[in-house]
Write a protein that holds these residues in place. Structure first.
Motif, PDB file in Angstrom:
ATOM      1  N   ALA A 227       1.292   8.218  -2.992  1.00  0.00           N
ATOM      2  CA  ALA A 227       1.460   7.490  -1.733  1.00  0.00           C
ATOM      3  C   ALA A 227       0.916   6.065  -1.847  1.00  0.00           C
ATOM      4  O   ALA A 227       1.527   5.112  -1.345  1.00  0.00           O
ATOM      5  N   GLN A 228      -0.221   5.901  -2.509  1.00  0.00           N
ATOM      6  CA  GLN A 228      -0.795   4.566  -2.693  1.00  0.00           C
ATOM      7  C   GLN A 228       0.110   3.699  -3.569  1.00  0.00           C
ATOM      8  O   GLN A 228       0.282   2.496  -3.327  1.00  0.00           O
ATOM      9  N   ARG A 229       0.705   4.305  -4.593  1.00  0.00           N
ATOM     10  CA  ARG A 229       1.608   3.570  -5.485  1.00  0.00           C
ATOM     11  C   ARG A 229       2.847   3.092  -4.722  1.00  0.00           C
ATOM     12  O   ARG A 229       3.311   1.960  -4.884  1.00  0.00           O
ATOM     13  N   HIS A 230       3.377   3.984  -3.875  1.00  0.00           N
ATOM     14  CA  HIS A 230       4.550   3.611  -3.070  1.00  0.00           C
ATOM     15  C   HIS A 230       4.212   2.494  -2.092  1.00  0.00           C
ATOM     16  O   HIS A 230       5.014   1.577  -1.876  1.00  0.00           O
ATOM     17  N   LEU A 231       2.989   2.554  -1.516  1.00  0.00           N
ATOM     18  CA  LEU A 231       2.568   1.517  -0.577  1.00  0.00           C
ATOM     19  C   LEU A 231       2.456   0.159  -1.264  1.00  0.00           C
ATOM     20  O   LEU A 231       2.873  -0.869  -0.706  1.00  0.00           O
ATOM     21  N   SER A 232       1.919   0.128  -2.473  1.00  0.00           N
ATOM     22  CA  SER A 232       1.736  -1.145  -3.168  1.00  0.00           C
ATOM     23  C   SER A 232       3.056  -1.784  -3.560  1.00  0.00           C
ATOM     24  O   SER A 232       3.131  -3.001  -3.768  1.00  0.00           O
ATOM     25  N   ARG A 233       4.131  -0.979  -3.656  1.00  0.00           N
ATOM     26  CA  ARG A 233       5.437  -1.516  -4.067  1.00  0.00           C
ATOM     27  C   ARG A 233       6.288  -1.979  -2.889  1.00  0.00           C
ATOM     28  O   ARG A 233       7.319  -2.622  -3.095  1.00  0.00           O
ATOM     29  N   CYS A 234       5.871  -1.613  -1.675  1.00  0.00           N
ATOM     30  CA  CYS A 234       6.641  -2.016  -0.491  1.00  0.00           C
ATOM     31  C   CYS A 234       6.394  -3.491  -0.176  1.00  0.00           C
ATOM     32  O   CYS A 234       5.305  -4.022  -0.409  1.00  0.00           O
ATOM     33  N   LYS A 235       7.408  -4.138   0.372  1.00  0.00           N
ATOM     34  CA  LYS A 235       7.314  -5.553   0.723  1.00  0.00           C
ATOM     35  C   LYS A 235       6.393  -5.718   1.929  1.00  0.00           C
ATOM     36  O   LYS A 235       6.485  -4.992   2.916  1.00  0.00           O
ATOM     37  N   LYS A 236       5.475  -6.690   1.824  1.00  0.00           N
ATOM     38  CA  LYS A 236       4.531  -6.919   2.901  1.00  0.00           C
ATOM     39  C   LYS A 236       5.246  -7.370   4.171  1.00  0.00           C
ATOM     40  O   LYS A 236       6.115  -8.239   4.125  1.00  0.00           O
ATOM     41  N   GLY A 237       4.873  -6.737   5.302  1.00  0.00           N
ATOM     42  CA  GLY A 237       5.488  -7.064   6.576  1.00  0.00           C
ATOM     43  C   GLY A 237       6.708  -6.240   6.912  1.00  0.00           C
ATOM     44  O   GLY A 237       7.243  -6.343   8.025  1.00  0.00           O
ATOM     45  N   SER A 238       7.176  -5.399   5.997  1.00  0.00           N
ATOM     46  CA  SER A 238       8.378  -4.595   6.248  1.00  0.00           C
ATOM     47  C   SER A 238       8.031  -3.308   6.980  1.00  0.00           C
ATOM     48  O   SER A 238       6.870  -2.875   7.000  1.00  0.00           O
ATOM     49  N   GLU A 242       4.870  -0.281   6.575  1.00  0.00           N
ATOM     50  CA  GLU A 242       4.095   0.290   7.678  1.00  0.00           C
ATOM     51  C   GLU A 242       4.167   1.810   7.646  1.00  0.00           C
ATOM     52  O   GLU A 242       3.162   2.503   7.894  1.00  0.00           O
ATOM     53  N   LYS A 243       5.367   2.350   7.319  1.00  0.00           N
ATOM     54  CA  LYS A 243       5.500   3.809   7.201  1.00  0.00           C
ATOM     55  C   LYS A 243       4.648   4.340   6.038  1.00  0.00           C
ATOM     56  O   LYS A 243       3.993   5.387   6.159  1.00  0.00           O
ATOM     57  N   ALA A 244       4.663   3.622   4.922  1.00  0.00           N
ATOM     58  CA  ALA A 244       3.880   4.047   3.764  1.00  0.00           C
ATOM     59  C   ALA A 244       2.381   3.972   4.064  1.00  0.00           C
ATOM     60  O   ALA A 244       1.606   4.845   3.651  1.00  0.00           O
ATOM     61  N   ARG A 245       1.975   2.930   4.792  1.00  0.00           N
ATOM     62  CA  ARG A 245       0.570   2.797   5.158  1.00  0.00           C
ATOM     63  C   ARG A 245       0.131   3.953   6.061  1.00  0.00           C
ATOM     64  O   ARG A 245      -0.962   4.508   5.918  1.00  0.00           O
ATOM     65  N   HIS A 246       1.011   4.319   6.992  1.00  0.00           N
ATOM     66  CA  HIS A 246       0.694   5.416   7.905  1.00  0.00           C
ATOM     67  C   HIS A 246       0.592   6.740   7.133  1.00  0.00           C
ATOM     68  O   HIS A 246      -0.253   7.593   7.455  1.00  0.00           O
TER      69      HIS A 246
END
Length: 445
Positions: A227-238, A242-246
């Motif tokens: 989950a942390q790896r997926h969050l780091s690859r998501c574009k900031k502000g998208s 936000e879904k990955a952070r949650h």
């Protein structure tokens, strides 16, 4: 006996109430940051500290001029935030004085600004607060439903405050109440030694099976890494970020809940009188028959909670079953975390929280809690003869006594079980001292 107890449960707010709760948390964060900035500014110019009362007067004046949105929330929110800031400064200066006196601290903990990116936060409300079976009424927030009914007491208690917090998208309320409970009957059972560890959460000296540790973080580490790896690859502000952070927040909350549940069950099983399954079922049946019949599900839940309270009550009947003295180790948890190979496993156990819970649960059950000296060799010393294994390593899980005159010479013993037996010896010494004091008082009378 009058005690102060907190009851924490989950709220079930509507969408509008969630927005209002977020605004209240934002006000508390703003007040805290405003007070911290003003304290720094005043100290830099005058060399003195500005109090929370003066800061409250400043914010109240701003409320009628350039901060009209403060009128929409309760005054307790920003007042309590400023009081918490004062308490943070008092703690900082206390630790600073202790460091100058020679006591070591990992961190002095100077107050820092709160960021929204680190969490929505929390806020505290004082009176008037009204608690009902399935809801709670808070000042300027109205009535909010509770997900768990009949948990917070509604009668014969004095409500002191309510703290609302958010974690992983869920809102919780912790109600602090002052209530009268029966005076606990002093325990008369055999002293108990409890050794905390990593492989097992706790090992008791009375022969019960070791209390297993759930190892919540280790069990969820693979999912958390993904989950942390997926969050780091998501574009900031998208939206995907936000879904990955949650999702990461939910995983962390689940890990914390599992650890908290295991710690509460472990400490309660040690502090309360041990009962077999047959004894527990017999007592539950007899207690349920004495209570009035419950027809609806809420009434049935209420009866079950009343039975549970009676089962856990410290009475004369279960006094011989409860340990008179409980002995724990005074562990330097922060120092143990310096070992990089064990830091994660030690943090996953929650030894500090175990100690905190044992302190108040033992007091509520009429038991004495003592701590062994930090340098007491509980693991390195044979509980039968006192022979000390000087070069014992952490990897040595089996204790072998090398004293030929000992009855346990070359007999394999579990390391943690041997440590709990040594702690039980200290508990017995304290128990005999307590008996001498009681006998001396009786002799005087």
């Amino acid at each position: 006996m009058k005690i102060t107890r907190g009851y924490k449960t989950e709220l079930d707010p509507t969408v509008k109430q969630q927005i209002l709760l977020s605004q209240c948390a934002g006000v508390a964060r703003y007040a805290y940051n405003y007070g911290l900035a003003r304290k720094k500014e005043v100290y830099a110019t005058t060399g003195k500290r500005i109090s929370a009362i003066d800061l409250q007067k400043e914010l109240t004046a701003h409320k009628h001029t350039d901060l009209p949105w403060l009128k929409k929330v309760s005054k307790w929110i920003y007042q309590n935030a400023l009081r918490d800031l004062d308490q943070a400064f008092d703690s900082f200066f206390r630790r600073l004085g202790e460091r100058k006196a020679g006591k070591k601290h990992q961190s002095l903990g100077f107050p820092t600004f709160k960021k929204k990116s680190e969490g929505i936060g929390s806020f505290r409300l004082d009176k008037p607060i009204y608690v009902f079976e399935d809801s709670i009424q808070l000042p300027k927030l109205g009535t909010i439903r509770l997900k768990e009914h009949s948990y917070i007491p509604t009668s014969e208690v004095k409500v002191l405050s309510a703290t609302i917090s958010e974690r992983a998208g869920r809102w919780y309320v912790a109600v602090l109440v002052e209530e009268h409970v029966p005076e606990p009957v002093s325990a008369l059972g055999a002293p108990l030694g409890v050794d905390l560890g990593i492989t097992s959460l706790a090992v008791c000296s009375d022969g019960r099976p070791p209390i297993k540790s759930p190892k919540a973080l280790n069990a969820s580490l693979k999912c958390l890494k993904r989950a942390q790896r997926h969050l780091s690859r998501c574009k900031k502000g998208s939206n995907n970020r936000e879904k990955a952070r949650h999702r990461v927040a939910k995983l962390h909350a689940r890990i914390a809940n599992i650890r908290e549940d295991a710690l509460h069950k472990a400490t309660s099983s040690i502090a309360h009188a041990p009962l077999t399954k047959e004894e527990r079922s017999t007592l539950q049946t007899s207690l349920t028959s004495l209570l009035p019949e419950a027809k609806t599900k809420p009434e049935q839940k209420k009866v079950k909670k009343q039975v549970k309270k009676v089962l856990h009550r410290a009475t004369e009947a279960n006094a011989p079953r409860r340990p008179q003295v409980i002995c724990l180790e005074d562990l330097n948890v922060e120092g143990m975390k310096h070992n990089r190979k064990l830091a994660r496993a030690i943090s996953d156990v929650g030894m500090g929280e175990f100690r905190r819970q044992m302190k108040y649960k033992s007091a509520w059950n009429g038991e004495h809690l003592i701590f062994a000296d930090r340098f007491f060799p509980s693991s390195k010393q044979c509980h039968a003869c006192g022979w000390k294994w000087e070069d014992m390593q952490l990897s040595d899980r089996i204790f072998l006594c090398q004293n030929p005159a000992c009855s346990l010479h070359q007999v394999p013993q579990d390391r943690d079980s041997n440590a709990s037996q040594n702690l039980e010896k200290l508990a017995k010494e304290e128990s005999s001292a307590l008996k001498n004091i009681v006998n001396g008082e009786l002799h005087r009378t």
